[in-house]
Design a protein around this motif. Structure first.
Motif, short mmCIF file in Angstrom:
data_model
loop_
_atom_site.label_atom_id
_atom_site.label_comp_id
_atom_site.label_asym_id
_atom_site.label_seq_id
_atom_site.Cartn_x
_atom_site.Cartn_y
_atom_site.Cartn_z
N LEU A 50 -5.94 -41.45 -0.98
CA LEU A 50 -6.28 -40.33 -1.86
C LEU A 50 -4.99 -39.69 -2.35
O LEU A 50 -4.04 -39.54 -1.58
CB LEU A 50 -7.09 -39.28 -1.09
CG LEU A 50 -8.32 -39.77 -0.36
CD1 LEU A 50 -8.77 -38.74 0.66
CD2 LEU A 50 -9.43 -40.05 -1.34
N VAL A 51 -4.95 -39.31 -3.60
CA VAL A 51 -3.85 -38.53 -4.12
C VAL A 51 -4.33 -37.08 -4.14
O VAL A 51 -5.19 -36.72 -4.93
CB VAL A 51 -3.43 -38.98 -5.53
CG1 VAL A 51 -2.28 -38.12 -6.05
CG2 VAL A 51 -3.05 -40.45 -5.53
N LEU A 52 -3.81 -36.28 -3.20
CA LEU A 52 -4.28 -34.91 -3.05
C LEU A 52 -3.20 -33.92 -3.45
O LEU A 52 -2.02 -34.12 -3.17
CB LEU A 52 -4.69 -34.64 -1.60
CG LEU A 52 -5.84 -35.49 -1.07
CD1 LEU A 52 -6.11 -35.14 0.39
CD2 LEU A 52 -7.09 -35.29 -1.91
N GLY A 53 -3.63 -32.86 -4.07
CA GLY A 53 -2.73 -31.79 -4.47
C GLY A 53 -3.52 -30.53 -4.74
O GLY A 53 -4.72 -30.48 -4.48
N PRO A 54 -2.88 -29.53 -5.28
CA PRO A 54 -3.54 -28.26 -5.48
C PRO A 54 -4.70 -28.30 -6.48
O PRO A 54 -5.57 -27.44 -6.44
CB PRO A 54 -2.43 -27.33 -5.97
CG PRO A 54 -1.34 -28.23 -6.43
CD PRO A 54 -1.48 -29.50 -5.66
N ALA A 55 -4.74 -29.28 -7.35
CA ALA A 55 -5.83 -29.37 -8.34
C ALA A 55 -6.92 -30.35 -7.92
O ALA A 55 -7.87 -30.58 -8.66
CB ALA A 55 -5.27 -29.77 -9.69
N SER A 56 -6.81 -30.93 -6.73
CA SER A 56 -7.81 -31.90 -6.28
C SER A 56 -9.16 -31.25 -6.09
O SER A 56 -9.26 -30.13 -5.59
CB SER A 56 -7.37 -32.54 -4.96
OG SER A 56 -6.20 -33.27 -5.13
N GLN A 57 -10.18 -31.97 -6.47
CA GLN A 57 -11.54 -31.51 -6.28
C GLN A 57 -12.26 -32.54 -5.42
O GLN A 57 -12.49 -33.67 -5.85
CB GLN A 57 -12.25 -31.33 -7.61
CG GLN A 57 -11.61 -30.26 -8.46
CD GLN A 57 -12.30 -30.10 -9.80
OE1 GLN A 57 -13.15 -30.89 -10.18
NE2 GLN A 57 -11.93 -29.06 -10.51
N ILE A 58 -12.58 -32.15 -4.19
CA ILE A 58 -13.29 -33.04 -3.29
C ILE A 58 -14.53 -32.33 -2.77
O ILE A 58 -14.61 -31.11 -2.77
CB ILE A 58 -12.41 -33.51 -2.11
CG1 ILE A 58 -11.96 -32.33 -1.24
CG2 ILE A 58 -11.22 -34.29 -2.60
CD1 ILE A 58 -11.22 -32.75 0.01
#
Length: 106
Positions: A50-58
């Motif tokens: 997964l590429v996760l960051g502050p804009a990720s929506q999970i």
């Protein structure tokens, strides 16, 4: 888990850690690749990147499965450690009497 238009199954503990990761990453952080175990319909482990960051929506939602939840001991702790390494810190460097702030310190 629902992510980037797809879904995958992982342990409850790992799912909780991923939600925590996204919720705690400060807005000025870059994306980070996080690899966790996902599981097929018969319980076979397969890595999920997964590429996760502050804009990720999970989205995390409980899924009933027909197999015993595979062991993922330590994975959630590692995801939480990665999240805490993204604390909003700054390093001040001074050259020729001028300070510069670097907010992308990892």
């Amino acid at each position: 888990m629902s992510y980037a238009g797809g879904t995958f199954v992982t342990s409850d503990e790992v799912a909780d850690a991923l939600v925590h990761f996204v919720a705690t990453v400060p807005r000025n952080r870059r994306n980070q690749v996080v690899v966790v175990p996902g599981f097929s319909a018969d319980g076979e482990s397969t890595p999920v990147a997964l590429v996760l960051g502050p804009a990720s929506q999970i989205l995390s939602q409980h899924e009933a499965v027909s197999y015993v939840e595979p062991e993922t001991h330590g994975v959630a702790d590692e995801v939480r450690r990665q999240a805490s390494s993204h604390e909003n810190t700054a390093r001040v460097e001074s050259a020729n009497g001028k300070a510069s702030l670097d907010y992308d310190v990892f």
